[in-house]
Design a protein around this motif. Structure first.
Motif, PDB file in Angstrom:
ATOM      1  N   GLY A 130       3.171   3.957 -24.913  1.00 27.62           N
ATOM      2  CA  GLY A 130       2.586   3.568 -23.639  1.00 27.62           C
ATOM      3  C   GLY A 130       1.088   3.758 -23.631  1.00 27.62           C
ATOM      4  O   GLY A 130       0.449   3.857 -24.680  1.00 27.62           O
ATOM      5  N   HIS A 131       0.535   3.824 -22.412  1.00 31.27           N
ATOM      6  CA  HIS A 131      -0.909   3.988 -22.249  1.00 31.27           C
ATOM      7  C   HIS A 131      -1.407   5.197 -23.050  1.00 31.27           C
ATOM      8  O   HIS A 131      -0.802   6.268 -23.004  1.00 31.27           O
ATOM      9  CB  HIS A 131      -1.270   4.221 -20.783  1.00 31.27           C
ATOM     10  CG  HIS A 131      -1.084   3.017 -19.926  1.00 31.27           C
ATOM     11  ND1 HIS A 131      -1.884   1.905 -20.010  1.00 31.27           N
ATOM     12  CD2 HIS A 131      -0.178   2.753 -18.960  1.00 31.27           C
ATOM     13  CE1 HIS A 131      -1.477   1.013 -19.136  1.00 31.27           C
ATOM     14  NE2 HIS A 131      -0.438   1.499 -18.484  1.00 31.27           N
ATOM     15  N   ARG A 179      -9.682   6.698 -20.728  1.00 29.86           N
ATOM     16  CA  ARG A 179     -10.072   5.862 -19.590  1.00 29.86           C
ATOM     17  C   ARG A 179     -10.098   4.388 -19.961  1.00 29.86           C
ATOM     18  O   ARG A 179     -10.068   3.520 -19.109  1.00 29.86           O
ATOM     19  CB  ARG A 179     -11.448   6.280 -19.082  1.00 29.86           C
ATOM     20  CG  ARG A 179     -11.427   7.600 -18.384  1.00 29.86           C
ATOM     21  CD  ARG A 179     -12.772   7.837 -17.737  1.00 29.86           C
ATOM     22  NE  ARG A 179     -13.011   9.282 -17.695  1.00 29.86           N
ATOM     23  CZ  ARG A 179     -14.166   9.825 -17.518  1.00 29.86           C
ATOM     24  NH1 ARG A 179     -15.238   9.082 -17.376  1.00 29.86           N
ATOM     25  NH2 ARG A 179     -14.298  11.129 -17.481  1.00 29.86           N
ATOM     26  N   THR A 180     -10.163   4.111 -21.255  1.00 32.64           N
ATOM     27  CA  THR A 180     -10.147   2.733 -21.736  1.00 32.64           C
ATOM     28  C   THR A 180      -8.783   2.120 -21.445  1.00 32.64           C
ATOM     29  O   THR A 180      -7.753   2.773 -21.619  1.00 32.64           O
ATOM     30  CB  THR A 180     -10.418   2.699 -23.256  1.00 32.64           C
ATOM     31  OG1 THR A 180     -11.695   3.294 -23.504  1.00 32.64           O
ATOM     32  CG2 THR A 180     -10.399   1.281 -23.791  1.00 32.64           C
ATOM     33  N   ASP A 181      -8.771   0.887 -20.984  1.00 33.10           N
ATOM     34  CA  ASP A 181      -7.522   0.209 -20.670  1.00 33.10           C
ATOM     35  C   ASP A 181      -6.755  -0.076 -21.959  1.00 33.10           C
ATOM     36  O   ASP A 181      -7.283  -0.710 -22.873  1.00 33.10           O
ATOM     37  CB  ASP A 181      -7.813  -1.095 -19.930  1.00 33.10           C
ATOM     38  CG  ASP A 181      -6.564  -1.749 -19.388  1.00 33.10           C
ATOM     39  OD1 ASP A 181      -5.604  -1.021 -19.058  1.00 33.10           O
ATOM     40  OD2 ASP A 181      -6.550  -2.984 -19.278  1.00 33.10           O
ATOM     41  N   THR A 182      -5.536   0.430 -22.051  1.00 27.05           N
ATOM     42  CA  THR A 182      -4.666   0.182 -23.203  1.00 27.05           C
ATOM     43  C   THR A 182      -3.350  -0.389 -22.682  1.00 27.05           C
ATOM     44  O   THR A 182      -3.027  -0.227 -21.509  1.00 27.05           O
ATOM     45  CB  THR A 182      -4.425   1.467 -24.024  1.00 27.05           C
ATOM     46  OG1 THR A 182      -3.782   2.439 -23.200  1.00 27.05           O
ATOM     47  CG2 THR A 182      -5.728   2.025 -24.582  1.00 27.05           C
ATOM     48  N   PRO A 183      -2.556  -1.044 -23.540  1.00 25.31           N
ATOM     49  CA  PRO A 183      -1.322  -1.676 -23.080  1.00 25.31           C
ATOM     50  C   PRO A 183      -0.334  -0.680 -22.458  1.00 25.31           C
ATOM     51  O   PRO A 183      -0.257   0.474 -22.861  1.00 25.31           O
ATOM     52  CB  PRO A 183      -0.734  -2.282 -24.354  1.00 25.31           C
ATOM     53  CG  PRO A 183      -1.876  -2.435 -25.281  1.00 25.31           C
ATOM     54  CD  PRO A 183      -2.806  -1.300 -24.963  1.00 25.31           C
ATOM     55  N   GLU A 184       0.435  -1.195 -21.494  1.00 20.23           N
ATOM     56  CA  GLU A 184       1.481  -0.384 -20.863  1.00 20.23           C
ATOM     57  C   GLU A 184       2.556  -0.024 -21.883  1.00 20.23           C
ATOM     58  O   GLU A 184       3.058   1.090 -21.898  1.00 20.23           O
ATOM     59  CB  GLU A 184       2.095  -1.161 -19.706  1.00 20.23           C
ATOM     60  CG  GLU A 184       3.155  -0.395 -18.955  1.00 20.23           C
ATOM     61  CD  GLU A 184       3.723  -1.188 -17.804  1.00 20.23           C
ATOM     62  OE1 GLU A 184       4.884  -0.925 -17.458  1.00 20.23           O
ATOM     63  OE2 GLU A 184       3.037  -2.054 -17.253  1.00 20.23           O
ATOM     64  N   LYS A 185       2.912  -0.993 -22.715  1.00 22.54           N
ATOM     65  CA  LYS A 185       3.862  -0.769 -23.814  1.00 22.54           C
ATOM     66  C   LYS A 185       3.433  -1.655 -24.964  1.00 22.54           C
ATOM     67  O   LYS A 185       3.193  -2.845 -24.789  1.00 22.54           O
ATOM     68  CB  LYS A 185       5.286  -1.157 -23.415  1.00 22.54           C
ATOM     69  CG  LYS A 185       5.973  -0.192 -22.526  1.00 22.54           C
ATOM     70  CD  LYS A 185       7.404  -0.631 -22.282  1.00 22.54           C
ATOM     71  CE  LYS A 185       8.001   0.204 -21.173  1.00 22.54           C
ATOM     72  NZ  LYS A 185       8.963  -0.543 -20.393  1.00 22.54           N
ATOM     73  N   GLN A 186       3.365  -1.040 -26.152  1.00 24.45           N
ATOM     74  CA  GLN A 186       3.097  -1.846 -27.341  1.00 24.45           C
ATOM     75  C   GLN A 186       4.032  -1.394 -28.458  1.00 24.45           C
ATOM     76  O   GLN A 186       4.321  -0.214 -28.605  1.00 24.45           O
ATOM     77  CB  GLN A 186       1.643  -1.761 -27.768  1.00 24.45           C
ATOM     78  CG  GLN A 186       1.164  -0.413 -28.227  1.00 24.45           C
ATOM     79  CD  GLN A 186      -0.277  -0.472 -28.713  1.00 24.45           C
ATOM     80  OE1 GLN A 186      -0.766  -1.499 -29.147  1.00 24.45           O
ATOM     81  NE2 GLN A 186      -0.954   0.651 -28.638  1.00 24.45           N
TER      82      GLN A 186
END
Length: 82
Positions: A7-8, A12-19
């Motif tokens: 998950g994230h 603070r950098t936006d990362t995928p909810e699920k990868q």
């Protein structure tokens, strides 16, 4: 098939909810059990920092999801990243 998602990332950098972080093919008959190990490449726990022009691995807890697909999660937990 067993798929592992992260998950994230703790940043603070936006990362995928699920990868998707890894997977394993497993064939089981009803009622059978098997222990499966799936290694996660450290880069899956990193993000590209444009200001530093490099991959960064933040420290902290990262959510982990296990299932047959991202829409069919059976287990959830977290792993520490140091």
């Amino acid at each position: 098939m067993v798929q592992i998602y992260i998950g994230h990332l703790p940043t603070r950098t936006d990362t995928p909810e699920k990868q998707l972080a890894g997977f394993a093919r497993v064939s089981l008959k009803p009622g059978e059990r098997e222990t499966v190990t799936v290694e996660i490449d450290r880069r899956k726990l990193s993000y590209w920092d444009e200001s530093r022009n490099r991959w960064v691995t933040p420290t902290g807890k990262v959510p982990v999801y296990v299932g047959r697909s991202a829409a069919d999660i059976k287990l959830a937990g977290s792993i520490p990243v140091t």
